[in-house]
Design a protein around this motif. Structure first.
Motif, PDB file in Angstrom:
ATOM      1  N   GLY A 105       0.175   8.958  -0.951  1.00 29.86           N
ATOM      2  CA  GLY A 105       0.880   7.951  -0.895  1.00 29.86           C
ATOM      3  C   GLY A 105       1.896   7.993   0.285  1.00 29.86           C
ATOM      4  O   GLY A 105       1.780   7.402   1.496  1.00 29.86           O
ATOM      5  N   TYR A 106       3.089   8.471   0.108  1.00 31.04           N
ATOM      6  CA  TYR A 106       4.185   8.362   1.136  1.00 31.04           C
ATOM      7  C   TYR A 106       3.889   9.160   2.495  1.00 31.04           C
ATOM      8  O   TYR A 106       4.129   8.645   3.527  1.00 31.04           O
ATOM      9  CB  TYR A 106       5.512   9.023   0.528  1.00 31.04           C
ATOM     10  N   ALA A 107       3.260  10.156   2.076  1.00 29.76           N
ATOM     11  CA  ALA A 107       2.919  10.939   3.410  1.00 29.76           C
ATOM     12  C   ALA A 107       1.583  10.355   4.438  1.00 29.76           C
ATOM     13  O   ALA A 107       1.807  10.756   5.560  1.00 29.76           O
ATOM     14  CB  ALA A 107       2.278  12.511   2.917  1.00 29.76           C
ATOM     15  N   LEU A 108       1.178   9.424   3.842  1.00 32.40           N
ATOM     16  CA  LEU A 108       0.352   8.657   4.722  1.00 32.40           C
ATOM     17  C   LEU A 108       0.731   7.180   5.015  1.00 32.40           C
ATOM     18  O   LEU A 108      -0.078   6.559   5.438  1.00 32.40           O
ATOM     19  CB  LEU A 108      -1.058   8.420   3.779  1.00 32.40           C
ATOM     20  N   LEU A 156       9.071  -3.868  17.985  1.00 26.70           N
ATOM     21  CA  LEU A 156       8.157  -3.998  16.809  1.00 26.70           C
ATOM     22  C   LEU A 156       9.031  -4.260  15.717  1.00 26.70           C
ATOM     23  O   LEU A 156      10.041  -3.355  15.381  1.00 26.70           O
ATOM     24  CB  LEU A 156       7.214  -2.694  16.734  1.00 26.70           C
ATOM     25  N   ILE A 157       8.595  -4.792  14.674  1.00 30.58           N
ATOM     26  CA  ILE A 157       9.265  -5.222  13.450  1.00 30.58           C
ATOM     27  C   ILE A 157       9.303  -4.008  12.718  1.00 30.58           C
ATOM     28  O   ILE A 157       8.248  -3.176  12.530  1.00 30.58           O
ATOM     29  CB  ILE A 157       8.536  -6.246  12.652  1.00 30.58           C
ATOM     30  N   ASN A 158      10.636  -3.640  12.130  1.00 32.72           N
ATOM     31  CA  ASN A 158      10.640  -2.268  11.720  1.00 32.72           C
ATOM     32  C   ASN A 158      11.889  -2.463  10.546  1.00 32.72           C
ATOM     33  O   ASN A 158      13.235  -2.375  10.861  1.00 32.72           O
ATOM     34  CB  ASN A 158      11.208  -1.257  12.466  1.00 32.72           C
ATOM     35  N   GLY A 159      11.424  -2.822   9.215  1.00 33.09           N
ATOM     36  CA  GLY A 159      12.495  -3.159   8.169  1.00 33.09           C
ATOM     37  C   GLY A 159      13.444  -1.933   7.970  1.00 33.09           C
ATOM     38  O   GLY A 159      14.545  -1.832   7.898  1.00 33.09           O
ATOM     39  N   PRO A 160      12.684  -0.554   7.752  1.00 32.52           N
ATOM     40  CA  PRO A 160      13.747   0.488   7.522  1.00 32.52           C
ATOM     41  C   PRO A 160      14.649   0.639   8.501  1.00 32.52           C
ATOM     42  O   PRO A 160      15.813   1.096   8.208  1.00 32.52           O
ATOM     43  CB  PRO A 160      12.509   1.683   6.935  1.00 32.52           C
ATOM     44  N   GLY A 197       3.737   2.477   0.770  1.00 36.51           N
ATOM     45  CA  GLY A 197       5.071   2.153  -0.009  1.00 36.51           C
ATOM     46  C   GLY A 197       4.868   2.418  -1.357  1.00 36.51           C
ATOM     47  O   GLY A 197       6.078   2.283  -2.039  1.00 36.51           O
ATOM     48  N   SER A 198       3.912   3.355  -1.832  1.00 33.43           N
ATOM     49  CA  SER A 198       3.921   3.619  -3.282  1.00 33.43           C
ATOM     50  C   SER A 198       2.794   4.969  -3.201  1.00 33.43           C
ATOM     51  O   SER A 198       2.380   5.120  -2.195  1.00 33.43           O
ATOM     52  CB  SER A 198       3.331   2.599  -4.291  1.00 33.43           C
ATOM     53  N   GLY A 225      14.032  14.119  -2.783  1.00 35.33           N
ATOM     54  CA  GLY A 225      13.654  13.258  -1.654  1.00 35.33           C
ATOM     55  C   GLY A 225      12.174  12.959  -1.115  1.00 35.33           C
ATOM     56  O   GLY A 225      11.177  13.431  -1.386  1.00 35.33           O
ATOM     57  N   PHE A 226      12.090  12.171  -0.137  1.00 35.59           N
ATOM     58  CA  PHE A 226      10.879  11.819   0.637  1.00 35.59           C
ATOM     59  C   PHE A 226      10.819  11.235   1.612  1.00 35.59           C
ATOM     60  O   PHE A 226      11.886  10.403   2.374  1.00 35.59           O
ATOM     61  CB  PHE A 226       9.786  10.842  -0.571  1.00 35.59           C
ATOM     62  N   GLU A 227       9.724  11.176   2.572  1.00 36.98           N
ATOM     63  CA  GLU A 227       9.664  10.637   3.860  1.00 36.98           C
ATOM     64  C   GLU A 227       9.339   9.110   3.846  1.00 36.98           C
ATOM     65  O   GLU A 227       8.705   8.532   2.785  1.00 36.98           O
ATOM     66  CB  GLU A 227       8.399  11.235   4.750  1.00 36.98           C
ATOM     67  N   THR A 228       9.960   8.209   4.424  1.00 39.86           N
ATOM     68  CA  THR A 228       9.585   6.828   4.314  1.00 39.86           C
ATOM     69  C   THR A 228       8.504   6.533   5.059  1.00 39.86           C
ATOM     70  O   THR A 228       7.911   7.202   5.871  1.00 39.86           O
ATOM     71  CB  THR A 228      10.988   5.971   4.646  1.00 39.86           C
TER      72      THR A 228
END
Length: 472
Positions: free
Chosen positions: A247-250, A132-136, A253-254, A344-347
Motif C-alpha cells: 500500500g504505502y510504498a506504492l 499541482l494539487i498536493n494536500g499533504p 492511502g491504505s 513511521g511510514f512514507e506518505t
C-alpha cells in the motif's frame, strides 16, 4: 433577445412536413473562436492517433464570512466549507469553485472487433498558483504556523503526482465489460459525484470534502494500484475495486482498499449502492506550530492517524421532464488499524513521511460511527440554464473512552471525540451561453456543532460566489 433569435433560426431550419430527412451537418470545429466555443469537447475533440487532450479551467470570486488565506497546494486553494482554521471575513478569488481545474490525456484504440484498449492520465492543478494539487504538502507548509496564522490546508488523495486525478490503462468490451488498472477513482467517488444535486466544490459539502467518499478519510477517494471491473447488463450494472501491492510504498492511502457496487436504471429512475473496506487508512495532520520532533525538517514530516474503515453508500435519483431529485446516505465505522507502524511510514506525497512516534494507532479504541445523508433537486429552466439546491447533514457518535464526559456543545467543547454534527444548505445557478463555457453563481451555508466543532474559531461559514468554467 439572443435566445429568441436562436429559436427562430432553429425553427427556420426545420424541414417542411413530409420533407425527406436530411443528414445532420457536421459542426465547423475550428472555423473561428466562436465555432470552437460553441461546440462541445465531444463534438470537436482534440484528438490525434487515438489520443485526446482535454481539460477544464475554473475561476471565480466571492466572499467568506469565515475565510482563510490562499494555500498554494491545497485542493481548492481556500476553504468553502467551515473548518478549524476558518476565521475572518474576506473577499477572495474562488479557484475551481464549480469543478477542479484539470488537464488530461485519454486513449481509445480498437484492438479487435468490439475490444478496445483504453487509458487516461489526468492531473488537477490550482488555476491561481499553477501548482499541482498536493494536500499533504499544504499541511507541511503549515507545520510552523499556529492555527491563527495558517493558510488553507487539508489532507487529500491528490498529492502532487503527475496523475494526481487518475492514470490507468485497460480493456473494454460492450458485452464483457471494462477492466482497468492503475490510479483510479474509488467507486464511491464516482457514485457520489453522479448523485450530488449541487455538483460543485464550493457549493456542495460532498464536493468540498472527499471524506464522504473515503468514509472518514480523504485519501481513500482514489487508489494508486487498483483494479476496477465494470459490467452492464440490460438495466443493471455491477463493479468491483481491489487495491493490490504494498500500500504505502506504492502511493496508496491504505494498506488495502476493496469496494463492490450494484446499481440499476429504469427510465428516469436510477439507484446505486456500494460497500467498502479499507485496512490501515491514513489521515494526515499538520503540527500547527507545536510538538515538532527535534532533528526533522518541518517541510518533510506530518502527524498520522490510522484506522480500519468500513462503509456503506446508497444513492438514488429520479428525472421527470425538467425536474430531477436526488437522495443519498452513507454509514461508516472507523476502528483501530490492523497495524501500528511505530517506526513511521512514507506518505503518498513524495518527500513527506510520518516519523517514529507520530503515528496514532489507538484513536478509535471506541469506534467512530458516522451517518450522513443528503437530499436535493435540479430544475432545467432552459436547456442551458439550471437551478440546483441541496441539503447535507452528517453526525458522529461520542467515541470518548469509557468514563470520559464531554463538556460544552457549540462553545468550549472538550474533545473532537464528542458527539457532533455538520450540515450545509446549498444553491447553485448554472448558465451555458456556449457549449464549452459555464457561468455560475452559488452559495453554501455550512455549520459544525459538538465534537465536529472542536478547536474551531468559528462554527459557521457562508460563501456566496460566482465564476466561469471553460472546457476543452
Amino acid at each position: 433577445m439572443a435566445a429568441a433569435i436562436v429559436g427562430l433560426a432553429r425553427a427556420a431550419d426545420l424541414p417542411a412536413p413530409n420533407a425527406p430527412s436530411q443528414a445532420k451537418t457536421p459542426p465547423n470545429c475550428w472555423g473561428s473562436l466562436w465555432d470552437v466555443l460553441n461546440t462541445s469537447p465531444a463534438e470537436c475533440p482534440l484528438t490525434y492517433a487515438g489520443f485526446t487532450l482535454y481539460g477544464t479551467i475554473d475561476m471565480g470570486a466571492g466572499y467568506n464570512i469565515a475565510g482563510i488565506p490562499f494555500g498554494n497546494s491545497f485542493t481548492n486553494g481556500i476553504y468553502y466549507g467551515i473548518r478549524r482554521a476558518s476565521d475572518g471575513a474576506r473577499w477572495s478569488l474562488f479557484p475551481s469553485a464549480l469543478s477542479t481545474s484539470v488537464v488530461g490525456l485519454k486513449m481509445e484504440e480498437q484492438i479487435y472487433g468490439d475490444w478496445l484498449l483504453i487509458g487516461a492520465a489526468e492531473f488537477g492543478f490550482s488555476p491561481l498558483s499553477g501548482m499541482l494539487i498536493n494536500g499533504p504538502r499544504s499541511l507541511a507548509d503549515n507545520n510552523l504556523n499556529t492555527l491563527a496564522n495558517q493558510t488553507a490546508n487539508g489532507d487529500s488523495s491528490r498529492a502532487g503526482q503527475w496523475d494526481n486525478s487518475q492514470g490507468f490503462v485497460g480493456v473494454s468490451n460492450k458485452t464483457y465489460g471494462t477492466l482497468t488498472f492503475g490510479r483510479v477513482n474509488a467507486l464511491t467517488t464516482d457514485v457520489i459525484s453522479a448523485y450530488d444535486p449541487v455538483r460543485s466544490n464550493a457549493f456542495s459539502l460532498l464536493g468540498f470534502s472527499a471524506a464522504f467518499a473515503g468514509f472518514g478519510n480523504t485519501q481513500l477517494a482514489r487508489v494508486n494500484t487498483g483494479f476496477i471491473y465494470r459490467l452492464e447488463y440490460q438495466n443493471f450494472r455491477v463493479a468491483g475495486l481491489a487495491q493490490v501491492g504494498n500500500g504505502y510504498a506504492l502511493g496508496n492511502g491504505s494498506m488495502g482498499e476493496y469496494q463492490a457496487q450494484i446499481g440499476a436504471t429504469f427510465g428516469g429512475f436510477s439507484i446505486d449502492g456500494v460497500v467498502s473496506y479499507a485496512k490501515d487508512a491514513v489521515g494526515l495532520a499538520t503540527y500547527a506550530g507545536s510538538g515538532l520532533p527535534a532533528g526533522h525538517d518541518p517541510n518533510s514530516i506530518l502527524r498520522g492517524t490510522l484506522s480500519n474503515n468500513t462503509g456503506v453508500l446508497a444513492a438514488a435519483r429520479y428525472k421527470w421532464n425538467q425536474f430531477e431529485v436526488y437522495a443519498g446516505y452513507t454509514w461508516s465505522r472507523q476502528a483501530n488499524p490492523s497495524d501500528a507502524f511505530a517506526n513511521g511510514f512514507e506518505t503518498i506525497a513524495l518527500g513527506i513521511f510520518v516519523p517514529p512516534g507520530a503515528v496514532n494507532a489507538t484513536n478509535f479504541n471506541v469506534n467512530r460511527i458516522l451517518n450522513a445523508f443528503w437530499v436535493g433537486g435540479k430544475y432545467d429552466i432552459w436547456s442551458n440554464l439550471s437551478v440546483s439546491t441541496g441539503f447535507y447533514y452528517q453526525v458522529q457518535n461520542d467515541f470518548l473512552p469509557s468514563g470520559s464526559v464531554c463538556a460544552g456543545y457549540n462553545t468550549g467543547i472538550s474533545s473532537n471525540k464528542c458527539a457532533g454534527s455538520q450540515s450545509a444548505l446549498s444553491a447553485l445557478v448554472t448558465y451555458r451561453p456556449v457549449k464549452r463555457v459555464d457561468i455560475y453563481a452559488g452559495v453554501m451555508l455550512s455549520n459544525v456543532h459538538g465534537g465536529l466543532a472542536f478547536d474551531h474559531f468559528k462554527s459557521q461559514n457562508i460563501d456566496p460566489g460566482a465564476g466561469i468554467r471553460v472546457r476543452f
